[in-house]
Design a protein around this motif. Structure first.
Motif, short mmCIF file in Angstrom:
data_model
loop_
_atom_site.label_atom_id
_atom_site.label_comp_id
_atom_site.label_asym_id
_atom_site.label_seq_id
_atom_site.Cartn_x
_atom_site.Cartn_y
_atom_site.Cartn_z
N ARG A 269 -4.70 -10.24 -3.94
CA ARG A 269 -4.60 -9.61 -5.59
C ARG A 269 -5.88 -9.31 -6.77
N GLU B 11 -8.96 -8.73 -5.31
CA GLU B 11 -9.07 -7.89 -4.07
C GLU B 11 -8.30 -6.17 -4.46
N GLY B 12 -7.17 -6.62 -4.88
CA GLY B 12 -5.83 -5.62 -4.41
C GLY B 12 -5.60 -4.46 -3.27
N VAL B 13 -5.62 -5.71 -2.28
CA VAL B 13 -5.22 -5.65 -1.72
C VAL B 13 -4.40 -6.13 -0.27
N THR C 41 -2.03 -7.23 3.27
CA THR C 41 -1.79 -6.80 4.35
C THR C 41 -0.50 -7.64 5.24
N GLN D 54 -1.44 -1.97 5.34
CA GLN D 54 -2.41 -2.79 4.82
C GLN D 54 -1.68 -1.49 3.01
N SER D 55 -1.96 -2.00 1.76
CA SER D 55 -1.70 -1.54 0.75
C SER D 55 -2.01 -1.41 -0.25
N LYS D 56 -2.74 -1.27 -1.23
CA LYS D 56 -2.58 -1.98 -2.57
C LYS D 56 -1.46 -2.36 -3.14
N VAL D 57 -2.22 -3.84 -4.15
CA VAL D 57 -1.19 -4.04 -4.93
C VAL D 57 -1.80 -4.52 -6.47
N ASN D 58 -1.29 -4.52 -7.35
CA ASN D 58 -1.70 -4.88 -8.42
C ASN D 58 -0.70 -6.94 -8.43
N THR E 95 2.68 -6.50 -8.06
CA THR E 95 3.33 -6.17 -7.09
C THR E 95 4.20 -7.45 -5.45
N GLU F 166 7.37 -0.35 1.38
CA GLU F 166 6.07 0.34 1.73
C GLU F 166 5.93 0.88 2.79
#
Length: 108
Positions: free
Chosen positions: A41, A43-45, A47, A58-62, A65, A73
């Motif tokens: 969280r 880094e906002g990524v 895996t 890989q995807s972005k997270v907030n 999420t 996704e």
């Protein structure tokens, strides 16, 4: 004024939170509980990795999420990639191992 009468109704039971899944089935090798999601969280990524066939995503997270969101996704990305592959025309494969004869474009 007097005291309120006590209700004979039992209080509603507290709702228990059902934990969300953290391991999933791989879309490629179809092994159950082989896909795990790691979220960073800071880094906002996130895996996603399959332990069996080593597929990765890989995807972005907030801050809202969850692991199941990343898995969803991944499914959507796989569907989109498959749809794109269907629209790309494929070149016909040669029926023999010999190279096709060269076409001479010289006009005499």
């Amino acid at each position: 004024m007097g005291k309120r009468k006590k209700s004979s109704r039992k209080p509603a039971p507290a709702r228990q939170k059902v934990p969300l899944d953290t391991t999933f089935t791989c879309l490629f090798c179809h092994h159950d509980k082989s896909v795990t999601v790691r979220m960073d969280r800071k880094e906002g990524v996130a895996t996603l990795v399959c332990k069996v066939c080593d597929q990765r995503f890989q995807s972005k997270v907030n801050h809202l999420t969850e692991a199941v969101d990343i898995y969803s996704e991944w499914i959507d990305a796989c569907d989109a990639a498959q749809d794109n592959d269907e629209h790309i025309p494929r070149r016909a494969a040669a029926s023999s191992s010999r190279a096709a004869p060269a076409v001479d474009s010289d006009d005499d």
